[in-house]
Design a protein around this motif. Structure first.
Motif, mmCIF file in Angstrom:
data_model
loop_
_atom_site.group_PDB
_atom_site.id
_atom_site.type_symbol
_atom_site.label_atom_id
_atom_site.label_comp_id
_atom_site.label_asym_id
_atom_site.label_seq_id
_atom_site.Cartn_x
_atom_site.Cartn_y
_atom_site.Cartn_z
ATOM 1 N N ASP A 249 31.724 28.732 -6.671
ATOM 2 C CA ASP A 249 30.485 29.396 -7.079
ATOM 3 C C ASP A 249 29.823 30.064 -5.880
ATOM 4 O OD1 ASP A 249 30.805 28.622 -9.673
ATOM 5 O OD2 ASP A 249 29.567 26.828 -9.490
ATOM 6 N N VAL A 250 29.389 31.303 -6.086
ATOM 7 C CA VAL A 250 28.772 32.101 -5.024
ATOM 8 C C VAL A 250 27.533 32.779 -5.591
ATOM 9 C CG1 VAL A 250 29.072 34.094 -3.499
ATOM 10 C CG2 VAL A 250 30.956 32.505 -3.837
ATOM 11 N N ASP A 251 26.510 32.903 -4.763
ATOM 12 C CA ASP A 251 25.334 33.672 -5.156
ATOM 13 C C ASP A 251 24.961 34.585 -3.997
ATOM 14 O OD1 ASP A 251 23.175 34.621 -6.629
ATOM 15 O OD2 ASP A 251 22.587 32.618 -7.297
ATOM 16 N N CYS A 252 24.031 35.492 -4.258
ATOM 17 C CA CYS A 252 23.629 36.412 -3.197
ATOM 18 C C CYS A 252 22.204 36.892 -3.428
ATOM 19 C CB CYS A 252 24.591 37.595 -3.102
ATOM 20 S SG CYS A 252 24.567 38.705 -4.510
ATOM 21 N N MET A 253 21.621 37.443 -2.371
ATOM 22 C CA MET A 253 20.294 38.041 -2.423
ATOM 23 C C MET A 253 20.339 39.341 -1.638
ATOM 24 S SD MET A 253 17.842 34.715 -1.704
ATOM 25 C CE MET A 253 18.867 34.039 -0.396
ATOM 26 N N VAL A 254 19.724 40.381 -2.170
ATOM 27 C CA VAL A 254 19.645 41.671 -1.488
ATOM 28 C C VAL A 254 18.187 42.101 -1.469
ATOM 29 C CG1 VAL A 254 20.396 44.071 -1.446
ATOM 30 C CG2 VAL A 254 21.957 42.296 -2.270
ATOM 31 N N GLN A 255 17.707 42.471 -0.296
ATOM 32 C CA GLN A 255 16.298 42.848 -0.154
ATOM 33 C C GLN A 255 16.188 44.094 0.714
ATOM 34 O OE1 GLN A 255 13.657 39.628 0.970
ATOM 35 N NE2 GLN A 255 12.293 41.003 2.060
ATOM 36 N N TYR A 256 15.405 45.069 0.240
ATOM 37 C CA TYR A 256 15.175 46.302 0.984
ATOM 38 C C TYR A 256 13.713 46.388 1.401
ATOM 39 C CZ TYR A 256 19.740 47.852 -0.697
ATOM 40 O OH TYR A 256 21.091 47.952 -0.952
ATOM 41 N N GLY A 257 13.491 46.702 2.685
ATOM 42 C CA GLY A 257 12.151 46.945 3.187
ATOM 43 C C GLY A 257 11.974 48.415 3.504
ATOM 44 N N ASN B 249 12.253 49.878 6.455
ATOM 45 C CA ASN B 249 13.264 50.384 7.388
ATOM 46 C C ASN B 249 14.413 49.414 7.626
ATOM 47 O OD1 ASN B 249 11.967 48.452 8.868
ATOM 48 N ND2 ASN B 249 11.389 49.781 10.572
ATOM 49 N N ARG B 250 14.403 48.272 6.909
ATOM 50 C CA ARG B 250 15.474 47.298 7.080
ATOM 51 C C ARG B 250 15.965 46.819 5.718
ATOM 52 N NH1 ARG B 250 16.194 46.616 12.147
ATOM 53 N NH2 ARG B 250 17.924 45.193 11.765
ATOM 54 N N ALA B 251 17.201 46.369 5.713
ATOM 55 C CA ALA B 251 17.797 45.799 4.508
ATOM 56 C C ALA B 251 18.488 44.496 4.890
ATOM 57 C CB ALA B 251 18.792 46.762 3.881
ATOM 58 N N THR B 252 18.409 43.522 4.001
ATOM 59 C CA THR B 252 18.989 42.209 4.266
ATOM 60 C C THR B 252 19.798 41.761 3.061
ATOM 61 O OG1 THR B 252 17.061 41.622 5.610
ATOM 62 C CG2 THR B 252 18.501 39.828 4.934
ATOM 63 N N CYS B 253 20.956 41.203 3.343
ATOM 64 C CA CYS B 253 21.804 40.672 2.276
ATOM 65 C C CYS B 253 22.292 39.284 2.666
ATOM 66 C CB CYS B 253 22.995 41.595 2.031
ATOM 67 S SG CYS B 253 24.205 40.944 0.848
ATOM 68 N N HIS B 254 22.114 38.324 1.770
ATOM 69 C CA HIS B 254 22.677 36.985 1.939
ATOM 70 C C HIS B 254 23.801 36.802 0.924
ATOM 71 C CE1 HIS B 254 18.597 36.299 3.572
ATOM 72 N NE2 HIS B 254 19.117 35.302 4.251
ATOM 73 N N VAL B 255 24.905 36.273 1.369
ATOM 74 C CA VAL B 255 25.942 35.787 0.455
ATOM 75 C C VAL B 255 26.202 34.335 0.833
ATOM 76 C CG1 VAL B 255 27.006 38.023 -0.001
ATOM 77 C CG2 VAL B 255 27.775 36.695 1.959
ATOM 78 N N PHE B 256 26.295 33.464 -0.167
ATOM 79 C CA PHE B 256 26.437 32.046 0.155
ATOM 80 C C PHE B 256 27.136 31.300 -0.971
ATOM 81 C CE2 PHE B 256 22.177 33.031 -1.379
ATOM 82 C CZ PHE B 256 22.028 32.191 -2.473
ATOM 83 N N SER B 257 27.818 30.238 -0.567
ATOM 84 C CA SER B 257 28.515 29.380 -1.518
ATOM 85 C C SER B 257 27.536 28.377 -2.115
ATOM 86 C CB SER B 257 29.662 28.646 -0.823
ATOM 87 O OG SER B 257 29.180 27.885 0.280
ATOM 88 N N LEU B 258 27.880 27.903 -3.297
ATOM 89 C CA LEU B 258 27.083 26.892 -3.983
ATOM 90 C C LEU B 258 27.928 25.643 -4.213
ATOM 91 C CD1 LEU B 258 25.309 29.145 -6.647
ATOM 92 C CD2 LEU B 258 24.338 28.247 -4.521
ATOM 93 N N PRO B 259 27.337 24.460 -4.100
ATOM 94 C CA PRO B 259 25.932 24.236 -3.746
ATOM 95 C C PRO B 259 25.643 24.616 -2.293
ATOM 96 C CG PRO B 259 27.115 22.159 -3.784
ATOM 97 C CD PRO B 259 28.065 23.189 -4.317
ATOM 98 N N PHE B 260 24.391 24.992 -2.024
ATOM 99 C CA PHE B 260 23.985 25.427 -0.689
ATOM 100 C C PHE B 260 23.807 24.188 0.183
ATOM 101 C CE2 PHE B 260 21.151 27.027 2.582
ATOM 102 C CZ PHE B 260 21.600 28.322 2.784
ATOM 103 N N ILE B 261 24.587 24.081 1.265
ATOM 104 C CA ILE B 261 24.596 22.841 2.049
ATOM 105 C C ILE B 261 23.845 22.949 3.369
ATOM 106 C CG2 ILE B 261 26.848 22.252 1.065
ATOM 107 C CD1 ILE B 261 27.981 22.799 3.939
ATOM 108 N N PHE B 262 23.312 24.131 3.703
ATOM 109 C CA PHE B 262 22.729 24.339 5.024
ATOM 110 C C PHE B 262 21.249 23.958 5.043
ATOM 111 C CE2 PHE B 262 26.291 27.175 4.418
ATOM 112 C CZ PHE B 262 27.057 26.922 5.547
ATOM 113 N N ASP B 263 20.741 23.646 6.246
ATOM 114 C CA ASP B 263 19.349 23.194 6.347
ATOM 115 C C ASP B 263 18.382 24.322 6.680
ATOM 116 O OD1 ASP B 263 19.825 23.698 9.023
ATOM 117 O OD2 ASP B 263 19.315 21.689 9.726
ATOM 118 N N TYR B 264 18.910 25.542 6.871
ATOM 119 C CA TYR B 264 18.042 26.681 7.196
ATOM 120 C C TYR B 264 18.490 27.917 6.427
ATOM 121 C CZ TYR B 264 16.142 30.739 9.616
ATOM 122 O OH TYR B 264 15.513 31.932 9.885
ATOM 123 N N ILE B 265 17.499 28.684 5.988
ATOM 124 C CA ILE B 265 17.779 30.011 5.448
ATOM 125 C C ILE B 265 16.576 30.892 5.775
ATOM 126 C CG2 ILE B 265 16.884 29.497 3.138
ATOM 127 C CD1 ILE B 265 19.158 31.318 2.056
ATOM 128 N N GLY B 266 16.853 32.126 6.158
ATOM 129 C CA GLY B 266 15.780 33.022 6.566
ATOM 130 C C GLY B 266 15.811 34.342 5.830
#
Length: 266
Positions: free
Chosen positions: A86-94, A96-113
């Motif tokens: 299982d994979v999910d993602c987030m895409v955000q446009y500002g 002058n910047r754009a950010t994309c997260h791709v990550f496996s599920l369940p999410f096991i990390f202790d930080y996300i920005g």
């Protein structure tokens, strides 16, 4: 980006017997988002013995360097169910910047920005540190979602210089979610350095947010004085009373009787 991808690919070509991989990366360059195709062609294709792959990869780049403006759906289509769990993602446009997260599920990390107003409604049970930023204002409902989706959050850093929308008294009385108090039971450190004053009000006002564990606060001294009415305002006192580390971005503490009542542990 090409040089970075080539370096990553070279690294994993030397790990052909790897069976388990946990990978968290933030890439601040390039012209394209790292997606499922990049991950397969530059990592997975070299790791034929791989059984477990946990990852969170964030691409942060300038919009004027971006070749194609892609949606979350576009990114998700690059992940094949035959290859990935299982994979999910987030895409955000500002602006002058754009950010994309791709990550496996369940999410096991202790930080996300670099989380903005739009993020999936899943429970990030392992996340302890979170950085949220957006050009669109964060409303009260956003912080309700943050508290729900990140239930064990300990460190929250907010970047948003846009004022919250002013909601009419009638709307507030008719909307139970607007009236609900957001509770961050485990939040220890709150950073309000690059924010509009509305977010200081949002978090210090006990009728909006309850912070029973807050011990560290990063803030502008002048803004703190403003919101607390020079440390005389009752409804902003309770969320400050356990703070034992006050990190001032600008300003020097001017101790007074009222200040000492607000911050008895300083």
């Amino acid at each position: 980006m090409d040089m970075f991808i080539e370096s990553i690919s070279f690294l994993f070509r030397r790990m052909i017997n790897l069976e388990e991989l946990t990978l968290q990366l933030t890439v601040h360059m390039g012209t394209v988002f790292i997606d499922g195709t990049h991950i397969y062609n530059n990592i997975l294709i070299h790791l034929q013995q791989l059984r477990i792959f946990n990852f969170c990869i964030c691409t942060d780049l300038r919009i004027d360097h971006l070749v194609h403006h892609l949606s979350k759906y576009d990114i998700q289509r690059t992940f094949s169910n035959a290859i990935y769990q299982d994979v999910d993602c987030m895409v955000q446009y500002g602006c002058n910047r754009a950010t994309c997260h791709v990550f496996s599920l369940p999410f096991i990390f202790d930080y996300i920005g670099y989380i903005g107003n739009t993020f999936p409604s899943i429970t990030f049970i392992h996340v302890r540190r979170l950085f949220v930023c957006d050009l669109v204002p964060f409303e009260h409902e956003f912080f309700i979602r943050i508290a729900s989706c990140f239930p064990l959050l300990e460190h929250l850093n907010i970047y948003n210089i846009g004022p919250q929308l002013k909601v009419s008294t009638k709307l507030k009385s008719d909307n139970s979610q607007m009236n609900s108090i957001v509770k961050y039971s485990h939040l220890i450190w709150l950073e309000l350095e690059c924010v509009h004053i509305d977010y200081v009000e949002q978090f210090l006002n006990e009728t909006k947010t309850h912070l029973p564990s807050l011990t560290r606060l990063t803030i502008y001294y002048s803004v703190l004085c403003n919101v607390t009415e020079n440390f005389t305002r009752y409804i902003t006192r309770r969320n400050c009373i356990k703070v034992n580390q006050l990190n001032l971005v600008v300003g020097i503490i001017e101790r007074s009787k009222d200040f000492n009542v607000y911050f008895p542990l300083l």
